[in-house]
Motif scaffolding. Structure first.
Motif, PDB file in Angstrom:
ATOM      1  N   HIS A 169      53.434  40.279  80.551  1.00 15.97           N
ATOM      2  CA  HIS A 169      54.136  41.186  79.645  1.00 15.97           C
ATOM      3  C   HIS A 169      55.468  40.619  79.177  1.00 15.97           C
ATOM      4  N   GLU A 170      55.438  39.339  78.859  1.00 19.41           N
ATOM      5  CA  GLU A 170      56.585  38.689  78.232  1.00 19.41           C
ATOM      6  C   GLU A 170      56.137  38.136  76.885  1.00 19.41           C
ATOM      7  N   THR A 171      57.099  37.818  76.037  1.00 15.27           N
ATOM      8  CA  THR A 171      56.776  37.301  74.705  1.00 15.27           C
ATOM      9  C   THR A 171      57.475  35.974  74.474  1.00 15.27           C
ATOM     10  N   GLY A 172      56.997  35.234  73.461  1.00 19.40           N
ATOM     11  CA  GLY A 172      57.645  33.978  73.099  1.00 19.40           C
ATOM     12  C   GLY A 172      57.063  32.799  73.847  1.00 19.40           C
ATOM     13  N   LYS A 173      57.341  31.596  73.319  1.00 21.27           N
ATOM     14  CA  LYS A 173      56.773  30.385  73.895  1.00 21.27           C
ATOM     15  C   LYS A 173      57.400  30.021  75.229  1.00 21.27           C
ATOM     16  N   LEU A 174      58.584  30.541  75.500  1.00 20.45           N
ATOM     17  CA  LEU A 174      59.251  30.230  76.761  1.00 20.45           C
ATOM     18  C   LEU A 174      58.971  31.274  77.835  1.00 20.45           C
ATOM     19  N   GLN A 175      57.963  32.106  77.612  1.00 17.85           N
ATOM     20  CA  GLN A 175      57.642  33.131  78.600  1.00 17.85           C
ATOM     21  C   GLN A 175      57.058  32.507  79.866  1.00 17.85           C
ATOM     22  N   HIS A 176      57.307  33.158  80.978  1.00 20.37           N
ATOM     23  CA  HIS A 176      56.769  32.760  82.271  1.00 20.37           C
ATOM     24  C   HIS A 176      55.242  32.822  82.196  1.00 20.37           C
ATOM     25  N   GLN A 177      54.554  31.766  82.636  1.00 27.82           N
ATOM     26  CA  GLN A 177      53.096  31.720  82.535  1.00 27.82           C
ATOM     27  C   GLN A 177      52.460  31.619  83.918  1.00 27.82           C
ATOM     28  N   LEU A 178      51.311  32.282  84.055  1.00 18.36           N
ATOM     29  CA  LEU A 178      50.557  32.257  85.311  1.00 18.36           C
ATOM     30  C   LEU A 178      49.071  32.173  84.980  1.00 18.36           C
ATOM     31  N   ALA A 179      48.367  31.248  85.627  1.00 20.44           N
ATOM     32  CA  ALA A 179      46.919  31.110  85.458  1.00 20.44           C
ATOM     33  C   ALA A 179      46.281  31.015  86.844  1.00 20.44           C
ATOM     34  N   VAL A 180      45.164  31.723  87.043  1.00 21.82           N
ATOM     35  CA  VAL A 180      44.531  31.760  88.359  1.00 21.82           C
ATOM     36  C   VAL A 180      43.017  31.590  88.232  1.00 21.82           C
ATOM     37  N   ASP A 181      42.440  31.044  89.277  1.00 23.87           N
ATOM     38  CA  ASP A 181      40.997  31.022  89.471  1.00 23.87           C
ATOM     39  C   ASP A 181      40.779  31.680  90.829  1.00 23.87           C
ATOM     40  N   LEU A 182      40.349  32.949  90.830  1.00 24.14           N
ATOM     41  CA  LEU A 182      40.253  33.710  92.068  1.00 24.14           C
ATOM     42  C   LEU A 182      39.197  33.162  93.004  1.00 24.14           C
ATOM     43  N   ASP A 183      38.103  32.669  92.447  1.00 24.58           N
ATOM     44  CA  ASP A 183      37.031  32.154  93.301  1.00 24.58           C
ATOM     45  C   ASP A 183      37.452  30.885  94.032  1.00 24.58           C
ATOM     46  N   GLU A 184      38.127  29.993  93.299  1.00 24.20           N
ATOM     47  CA  GLU A 184      38.557  28.721  93.896  1.00 24.20           C
ATOM     48  C   GLU A 184      39.951  28.799  94.509  1.00 24.20           C
ATOM     49  N   LYS A 185      40.583  29.970  94.399  1.00 20.18           N
ATOM     50  CA  LYS A 185      41.936  30.196  94.943  1.00 20.18           C
ATOM     51  C   LYS A 185      42.938  29.186  94.386  1.00 20.18           C
ATOM     52  N   ILE A 186      42.858  28.988  93.066  1.00 21.80           N
ATOM     53  CA  ILE A 186      43.808  28.120  92.367  1.00 21.80           C
ATOM     54  C   ILE A 186      44.846  29.003  91.690  1.00 21.80           C
TER      55      ILE A 186
END
Length: 581
Positions: free
Chosen positions: A411-428
Motif C-alpha cells: 500500500h505504497e506508491t511510486g517507484k521508490l516504494q518498499h517492495q516485497l516478493a514471496v514464494d510461500l511454498d519454497e519459503k523465499i
C-alpha cells in the motif's frame, strides 16, 4: 544556738519539700518550649509546601497555555517514524545500542578524507590550452609483439601533454582504460598507475584470444579533477528537496535539506544513535511528524569558476587517447594448463582487474563461478536488498526469473516504494528498501517508513538463511563526500554488530557502477563515484563480506548507464548466488 540550728533544719526541710515542685516546673517549661519549637517548624514546612504548590501551579499553567514559546528558546528537534522523536516523551529514549562516540566517527571520517586528498592534490588552472589534451598526449606499447598470448600482461606508457604539445609535469588525470572485442562481446578494464609526473603506466591482462582493441579515455584532465574536488566540498545545495506535510485536509510544502540555512523554525529528523540528521522548515501549526512525502530537483547553482566550466563541455569528456591503430592479436599459444581456481566465496578481495566479460558473461579473475539454479539457491532464504535503484534492479530481475514469486501489496506508491516478493511454498522472501536521506527523485516518494540502513541492520536478528545486500553511492554524488563516508562508516559498524551476534548471517556489498558521461558533471560525474568507490574499499577492508565490484564490471562491459542492462544485472546476481549457496 539551738534556735538557729532549729531554723536551719526547718529551712532544709522546706527546700526539700519544694524540690519536686521546682523540678516539675522546669520539666513543664521545657515541654512548652519544645511544643512552641515544633509548632514553628510545622508552620515553616506548611509555608514551604504552600509556596511549592503555587510555583508548580504557575509553571503548569504557563506551559499548557503556550508550550511552543516555552520550548522555542531551546530549539529542541522533532522527528518521527524510525527517527528519534525527541519531544514525544519526558523520559529519555532507550537505544538498542549505546550512541557511537562522535569523536571516534569524525576522526575516522577525517582519516578517510585525508587519504583521498593526498590522491587528488590541487592543480593550477589558467587556460584550457595548459590542460591535458587527449589528442596531443602520446602512448607507447612497451615491448610490442606481432602476436600476444592469453594470460599475458600488456603495458602501455602514457605521456600526458597539453594543447601546445608540452609534456605535463604533474599527474592526476582521470583516465579509464579498457580492452574489448565487440564481436565476441568481451571486455575488461585496465589498471592505471599514476607516477605523478605526467606519465602513466596502463596495464592490461589479455584474458581471451582474438582481435583485441585497446582504449584509454581521458574522462577529465587533472585540472578538471581538482576543480570538481574543490567544488564538491563547498555546498549542500546543488539539489533542492521539497517536503509535503499533511495535516487533516490541508497540505503544506516546505524546503528540506541535509543542511538548511533558514531563520524559520526547523524540524530535525534525527538518527539519534549515529547523529545523522535531515531538516525541513516547519509549517505553521503543523507538527513535524506530518511530513509524508518528498521530491527533489536540481538547483541552478555552481561552485565551479567560469573558466573551469569549459573543461566539462561534452566534447572534452571521455576523449580517446590511444588513436589508431589500437588493435592487437591474441592467441591461445601452447601454454601449460592454468590451475583450477577456487570457488568464489565471502571474504575474498577482488583482484585488479576483478575479471572479464566473455559472451556477455562475467568471469572473475581470482575465483570461479559454478552454475547455480536460482530457485534452489534461494529456497528458505530471507533476502534483504537495501540501497538505491541499482539494487532495486535485482528485485525486478528475481521477479522476472522466478515465476512463482508473488509481489505483496504494501500500500505504497511510486517507484521508490518498499517492495516485497514471496514464494510461500519454497519459503523465499525477498524485499527491497530504499536507503535514508539523501534520496534524490524528481517523482514524489513516501518518507513515512524511511530510515538509515544501519537501523534496519540493528533490527535484524540474522541467522544462516538471512542474507543482506547493500548498495550505496549514486544519490550521494551531489553532496560533500563526508556525507557518504559517514554513512558508510555507520553501516560498517552496524554490520560489525550484526556479525558479532550472528556470525552465520551472510552480507554482500555491491559497489556503485559507472553512469552516463552526458550527466550533469558537477553533480554526477563518475569522478565523484570513483572517490566513493575508493572510500568504500578503505572502510570495508577486513570485514567478512562478499564484494560485487559493479564499478569494474560496468567498465568491462562498456555500459555507461546508471541502470545497467539486464545481462549485467544477471552477472552481478550470479556472483551473489555463488557467495550464498
Amino acid at each position: 544556738m539551738k534556735v538557729y540550728e532549729k531554723q536551719q533544719e526547718d529551712g532544709k526541710l522546706r527546700r526539700k519539700e519544694r524540690e519536686p515542685a521546682r523540678r516539675r516546673s522546669l520539666e513543664e517549661s521545657r515541654r512548652v518550649t519544645q511544643t512552641i519549637r515544633t509548632m514553628k517548624s510545622m508552620t515553616s514546612r506548611k509555608s514551604l509546601w504552600v509556596l511549592l504548590l503555587i510555583v508548580i501551579f504557575w509553571v503548569s499553567f504557563t506551559v499548557f497555555r503556550n508550550p511552543s514559546k516555552i520550548w522555542a528558546p531551546f530549539k529542541l528537534p522533532v522527528s518521527f517514524s524510525g527517527w528519534n522523536l525527541v519531544m514525544k516523551s519526558s523520559c529519555p529514549a532507550v537505544l538498542p545500542n549505546p550512541p557511537v562516540s562522535p569523536t571516534e566517527t569524525e576522526l575516522r571520517v577525517r582519516e578517510v578524507l585525508e587519504k583521498l586528498d593526498q590522491q587528488i592534490p590541487p592543480r593550477p588552472f589558467t587556460h584550457l590550452n595548459t590542460t591535458t589534451s587527449a589528442t596531443h598526449s602520446t602512448v607507447t606499447i612497451l615491448n610490442p609483439r606481432d602476436t600476444y598470448c592469453t594470460g599475458d600482461r600488456l603495458e602501455v606508457l602514457l605521456e600526458a601533454r597539453d594543447y601546445s604539445g608540452r609534456r605535463k609535469e604533474y599527474g592526476g588525470d582521470f583516465l579509464r582504460a579498457r580492452i574489448s572485442s565487440p564481436a565476441l562481446k568481451a571486455g575488461a578494464s585496465g589498471k592505471v598507475t599514476d607516477f605523478n609526473n605526467g606519465t602513466y603506466l596502463v596495464s592490461f591482462t589479455l584474458f581471451w584470444e582474438g582481435q583485441v582493441a585497446l582504449s584509454i579515455l581521458l574522462i577529465h584532465p587533472s585540472e578538471g579533477v581538482s576543480a570538481l574536488w574543490r567544488a564538491r566540498k563547498q555546498g549542500y545545495d546543488r539539489i533542492v528537496f521539497t517536503g509535503l506535510f499533511v495535516s487533516g485536509t490541508s497540505q503544506v510544502r516546505t524546503d528540506c535539506a541535509l543542511v538548511l540555512n533558514s531563520s524559520a523554525e526547523l524540524c530535525q529528523y534525527l538518527d539519534a544513535q549515529d547523529q545523522e540528521a535531515f531538516y525541513c522548515e516547519k509549517p505553521p501549526n503543523v507538527p513535524c511528524a506530518a511530513l509524508t512525502h518528498m521530491h527533489s530537483k536540481n538547483k541552478e547553482v555552481s561552485y565551479l569558476r567560469q573558466q573551469e566550466r569549459r573543461l566539462f563541455e561534452r566534447s572534452n569528456i571521455g576523449v580517446e587517447i590511444m588513436g589508431k591503430p589500437n588493435v592487437i592479436s591474441v592467441s591461445k599459444c601452447n601454454k601449460e594448463a592454468v590451475p583450477a581456481k577456487e570457488r568464489c566465496k565471502l571474504g575474498m578481495v577482488p583482484a585488479i582487474p576483478s575479471g572479464h566479460v566473455w559472451k556477455n558473461t562475467w568471469n572473475p579473475a581470482s575465483c570461479s563461478l559454478a552454475p547455480i539454479k536460482m530457485k534452489d539457491c534461494l529456497r528458505g532464504k530471507f533476502i534483504h536488498l537495501m540501497g538505491d535503484s541499482t539494487i532495486r534492479q535485482w528485485m525486478e530481475y528475481f521477479k522476472s526469473k522466478i515465476n512463482t514469486l508473488r509481489s505483496v501489496d504494501l500500500h505504497e506508491t511510486g517507484k521508490l516504494q518498499h517492495q516485497l516478493a514471496v514464494d510461500l511454498d519454497e519459503k523465499i522472501n525477498i524485499q527491497w528498501q530504499k536507503h535514508g536521506y539523501p534520496l534524490i527523485g524528481s517523482l514524489v516518494y513516501s518518507v513515512k517508513e524511511i530510515e538509515n540502513i544501519a537501523r534496519i541492520i540493528d533490527r535484524t536478528g540474522g541467522e544462516k538463511n538471512t542474507v543482506i545486500v547493500i548498495s550505496l553511492g549514486q544519490h550521494f554524488r551531489p553532496f560533500p563526500i563526508d556525507v557518504f563516508i559517514r554513512r558508510a562508516l555507520n553501516v560498517h559498524k552496524a554490520l560489525q554488530r550484526l556479525l558479532l551476534r550472528s556470525p552465520d548471517t551472510m552480507v554482500v556489498l555491491k559497489t556503485e557502477n559507472t553512469r552516463e558521461m552526458t550527466s550533469d558533471v558537477e553533480r554526477l560525474s563518475d569522478f565523484h563515484g570513483y572517490t566513493q568507490y575508493l572510500a568504500l574499499q578503505d572502510i570495508f577492508q577486513g570485514l567478512n563480506v562478499g564484494v560485487i565490484d559493479a564499478w569494474d564490471m560496468t567498465i568491462a562491459y562498456g555500459t555507461n548507464d546508471v541502470h545497467p542492462p539486464q545481462y549485467v544485472v544477471g552477472s552481478q546476481i550470479n556472483i551473489f548466488l555463488n557467495y550464498i549457496c
